[in-house]
Design an enzyme around this catalytic site. Structure first.
Site, PDB file in Angstrom:
ATOM      1  N   ASP A 100     -16.431   3.107  -1.236  1.00 47.61           N
ATOM      2  CA  ASP A 100     -16.536   1.735  -1.747  1.00 47.61           C
ATOM      3  C   ASP A 100     -17.943   1.477  -2.283  1.00 47.61           C
ATOM      4  O   ASP A 100     -18.901   2.137  -1.868  1.00 47.61           O
ATOM      5  CB  ASP A 100     -16.162   0.707  -0.668  1.00 47.61           C
ATOM      6  CG  ASP A 100     -17.017   0.804   0.583  1.00 47.61           C
ATOM      7  OD1 ASP A 100     -17.278   1.930   1.041  1.00 47.61           O
ATOM      8  OD2 ASP A 100     -17.450  -0.243   1.101  1.00 47.61           O
ATOM      9  N   GLU A 165     -17.333   0.751   3.908  1.00 44.76           N
ATOM     10  CA  GLU A 165     -18.665   0.869   4.536  1.00 44.76           C
ATOM     11  C   GLU A 165     -19.519  -0.350   4.254  1.00 44.76           C
ATOM     12  O   GLU A 165     -20.309  -0.771   5.090  1.00 44.76           O
ATOM     13  CB  GLU A 165     -19.362   2.141   4.042  1.00 44.76           C
ATOM     14  CG  GLU A 165     -20.606   2.512   4.844  1.00 44.76           C
ATOM     15  CD  GLU A 165     -21.863   1.748   4.456  1.00 44.76           C
ATOM     16  OE1 GLU A 165     -22.742   1.562   5.318  1.00 44.76           O
ATOM     17  OE2 GLU A 165     -21.979   1.319   3.291  1.00 44.76           O
ATOM     18  N   GLU A 166     -19.365  -0.919   3.064  1.00 46.47           N
ATOM     19  CA  GLU A 166     -20.279  -1.987   2.656  1.00 46.47           C
ATOM     20  C   GLU A 166     -20.010  -3.308   3.373  1.00 46.47           C
ATOM     21  O   GLU A 166     -20.825  -4.219   3.323  1.00 46.47           O
ATOM     22  CB  GLU A 166     -20.210  -2.191   1.130  1.00 46.47           C
ATOM     23  CG  GLU A 166     -20.662  -0.969   0.318  1.00 46.47           C
ATOM     24  CD  GLU A 166     -22.148  -0.686   0.443  1.00 46.47           C
ATOM     25  OE1 GLU A 166     -22.844  -1.453   1.114  1.00 46.47           O
ATOM     26  OE2 GLU A 166     -22.602   0.322  -0.129  1.00 46.47           O
ATOM     27  N   ASP A 192     -26.452   8.460   3.732  1.00 44.83           N
ATOM     28  CA  ASP A 192     -26.328   7.150   3.089  1.00 44.83           C
ATOM     29  C   ASP A 192     -27.647   6.395   3.174  1.00 44.83           C
ATOM     30  O   ASP A 192     -27.677   5.173   3.254  1.00 44.83           O
ATOM     31  CB  ASP A 192     -25.197   6.371   3.776  1.00 44.83           C
ATOM     32  CG  ASP A 192     -24.733   5.195   2.941  1.00 44.83           C
ATOM     33  OD1 ASP A 192     -25.071   5.141   1.743  1.00 44.83           O
ATOM     34  OD2 ASP A 192     -24.040   4.315   3.495  1.00 44.83           O
ATOM     35  N   HIS A 387     -27.590  -0.864  -4.453  1.00 47.23           N
ATOM     36  CA  HIS A 387     -27.348  -2.311  -4.579  1.00 47.23           C
ATOM     37  C   HIS A 387     -28.206  -2.980  -5.659  1.00 47.23           C
ATOM     38  O   HIS A 387     -28.122  -4.186  -5.855  1.00 47.23           O
ATOM     39  CB  HIS A 387     -27.522  -3.074  -3.243  1.00 47.23           C
ATOM     40  CG  HIS A 387     -26.645  -2.567  -2.136  1.00 47.23           C
ATOM     41  ND1 HIS A 387     -26.271  -3.346  -1.064  1.00 47.23           N
ATOM     42  CD2 HIS A 387     -26.044  -1.377  -1.932  1.00 47.23           C
ATOM     43  CE1 HIS A 387     -25.499  -2.636  -0.251  1.00 47.23           C
ATOM     44  NE2 HIS A 387     -25.362  -1.428  -0.763  1.00 47.23           N
TER      45      HIS A 387
HETATM   46 ZN   LIG Z   1     -23.942   3.221   1.285  1.00 48.39          ZN
END
Ligand SMILES: [Zn+2]
Length: 412
Positions: A100, A165-166, A192, A387
Site C-alpha cells: 500500500d 501498513e500505512e 521500510d 510520503h
Molecule cells: Zn512504508
C-alpha cells in the site's frame, strides 16, 4: 570476502538492473492507496505482483486475504512467497515489505504524475518508489538471481508483501502474526526505513500516538463573536500551547534516534465552516506524536488533556480526544540478535561500510513484530523521501540492496 557464489549472484543482479526499474515502474502505475485514505486498496497490485513472481522460482506462493468490509474488494490481500532452504533446522529468514502507498498529497508540488514513473539522473520518481517499492523489488530480485544461479540457500527464505501498513496494519502484518506464521527465532527484516548511506540498522522505535482533537464552541455570525464561542480560535490557542509545553516537559534527547527528540506535530486540519462570515462552532484537527521510549505515552496524553482543561476554562469550549492510532514503543531488538549480526555482515560486504544499530521515528511493521515478541530489524539504504512530493528511489540502492539480500540469503 564474498565467495564465488555471491559474486556470481550479484553480477546477475547487475544484469537485472533495467528489468528491476521497469518492474518497479509498472507497480507504481497501480496506486494501491489504502481504502481508509479514499483509495482502491491492494487487490489489483497484489495480482500484478503474483503474476510477476510466478516465474521467479519460489517453491510456494500464497495469497492470504484478510476480510475488510469497508474496502471496495471486501478483502485486503497479503502475499507470502517461500523458498525452502536445505540447511536443516535453521531459522527462517523473512523480508517484509508493504504494497500500500500513501496518497499523492498536493499535486502542485509534484514535477510529474505521481503514478507515472519517471527515470532521471539515476533515480526513479513516483509515489511508493521508496516506500516501499524499492525494497520489495530488491528482495524479489535477490531471490530470482539466486534461483537463476542455481543456489540453494541454507535457510528457508520468506518474502512477505503485506497490505495496510500505512494505516495501522490491522489487515496486514497484525493479521498474519495472529495466524501464527512466524516463529520465535525467525530472522525478520522490515526494510521500510533507514538512512542515506545504509549504515542504520533500526532496532527500536518511538511510540506513535495520533490524536484527533474535536473542539466544540458555539456557532454564530462572523460580525458578532460575543454571541458565540469560536471553536477554531480556541483550537489554535490550544495547539500552540500544547506543542510548546510538550516539548518543554518531554525534552529528553536520545542520539540513537533521528531526530533525537520526541516530536508533537499538528498535522491534518478538517474544514470547518464553508463561508468566511461564520464563526465556527466546531473545529477538528489532528496531531502526530512520536515519543522516545523513555516516556510513557499515557503521561503525554494526560498532559495534553490538562492543557485542554486550562484552555477550556479560559474560552468556554469543550475538547474531545480520540486516538486513531496508538502504538506504544515495543521493547528494543537486541543489537546482538542474529538478525542484526547477519544483516551487518551482508551490508558490510556489499557496501563496504560499518553499519550500527539505532532507532527511528516509529510506525513500521517492525514495531508490531517487537510487541508480539519477535526481534525484528529495519534497514534500507534510502534518502527518506517517503510520503513527500517527488518521492524517488536511487536505482543504485535498488540494485545494491538486492545484493545485500542475496548475500544474506547465501549466508550459511
Ligand atoms: Zn512504508
Amino acid at each position: 570476502m564474498p565467495n564465488d557464489t555471491i559474486i556470481a549472484v550479484n553480477s546477475r543482479l547487475d544484469g537485472m538492473r533495467d528489468e528491476m526499474i521497469e518492474t518497479l515502474g509498472n507497480l507504481i502505475r497501480i496506486p494501491a492507496i489504502n481504502p481508509r485514505s479514499g483509495g482502491e486498496g491492494e487487490v489489483k497490485k497484489a495480482q500484478s505482483i503474483l503474476d510477476l513472481i510466478s516465474e521467479f522460482g519460489f517453491h510456494e506462493i500464497e495469497r492470504i486475504d484478510v476480510p475488510d468490509e469497508s474496502s471496495p474488494d471486501k478483502v485486503r490481500p497479503n502475499i507470502i512467497a517461500r523458498i525452502k532452504g536445505e540447511g536443516g533446522p535453521k531459522p527462517n529468514i523473512w523480508i517484509v515489505t508493504h504494497m500500500d502507498v500513501v496518497p499523492e498529497g498536493d499535486l502542485k508540488l509534484w514535477d510529474s504524475d505521481p503514478f507515472e514513473p519517471v527515470v532521471k539522473d539515476g533515480k526513479i520518481y513516483g509515489r511508493g518508489v521508496e516506500d516501499n517499492g524499492q525494497e520489495m523489488i530488491a528482495a524479489l530480485y535477490a531471490v530470482k538471481a539466486l534461483k537463476e544461479e542455481g543456489v540453494i540457500p541454507q535457510h528457508n527464505i520468506n518474502i512477505a508483501i503485506v497490505a495496510d501498513e500505512e494505516l495501522g496494519s490491522e489487515f496486514g502484518i497484525k493479521a498474519l502474526i495472529k495466524k501464527g506464521l512466524f516463529e520465535e527465532d525467525d530472522i525478520i527484516i522490515v526494510p521500510d526505513g533507514g538512512n542515506k548511506d545504509g549504515t542504520l540498522i533500526e532496532v527500536s522505535e518511538k511510540s506513535i500516538m495520533w490524536i484527533k482533537i474535536t473542539t466544540t464552541g458555539k456557532q454564530c455570525h462572523g460580525s458578532r463573536p460575543e454571541r458565540g464561542i469560536n471553536a477554531f480560535k480556541a483550537a489554535m490557542k490550544f495547539g500552540v500551547r500544547v506543542e510548546e509545553e510538550l516539548h518543554k516537559k518531554y525534552n529528553k534527547r536520545d542520539e540513537l534516534f533521528s531526530p533525537p527528540i520526541s516530536t508533537f506535530e499538528p498535522t491534518k486540519k478538517k474544514a470547518n465552516v464553508p463561508n468566511i462570515n461564520t464563526i465556527p462552532g466546531e473545529d477538528i484537527f489532528y496531531m502526530d506524536c512520536r515519543i522516545l521510549p523513555d516516556y510513557d505515552p499515557e503521561n503525554v496524553y494526560d498532559t495534553i488533556k490538562e492543557i485542554a482543561d486550562l484552555v477550556s476554562a479560559k474560552t468556554g469550549v469543550t475538547f474531545d480526544f480520540e486516538r486513531p492510532q496508538y502504538d506504544p514503543a515495543a521493547p528494543p531488538t537486541s543489537p546482538d540478535s542474529p538478525a542484526v549480526l547477519m544483516l551487518k555482515e551482508a551490508i558490510e560486504q556489499v557496501y563496504d561500510i560499518k553499519p550500527f544499530a539505532g532507532g527511528i521515528g516509529g510506525g513500521t511493521c517492525a514495531a508490531i513484530f517487537r510487541r508480539a515478541g519477535y526481534p525484528a530489524v529495519v534497514w534500507a539504504k534510502l534518502d527518506e523521501v517517503a510520503h513527500s512530493p517527488n518521492e524517488y528511489a536511487w536505482i543504485d540502492n535498488i540494485v545494491g540492496d538486492a545484493k545485500v539480500y542475496a548475500t544474506l540469503f547465501c549466508t550459511q
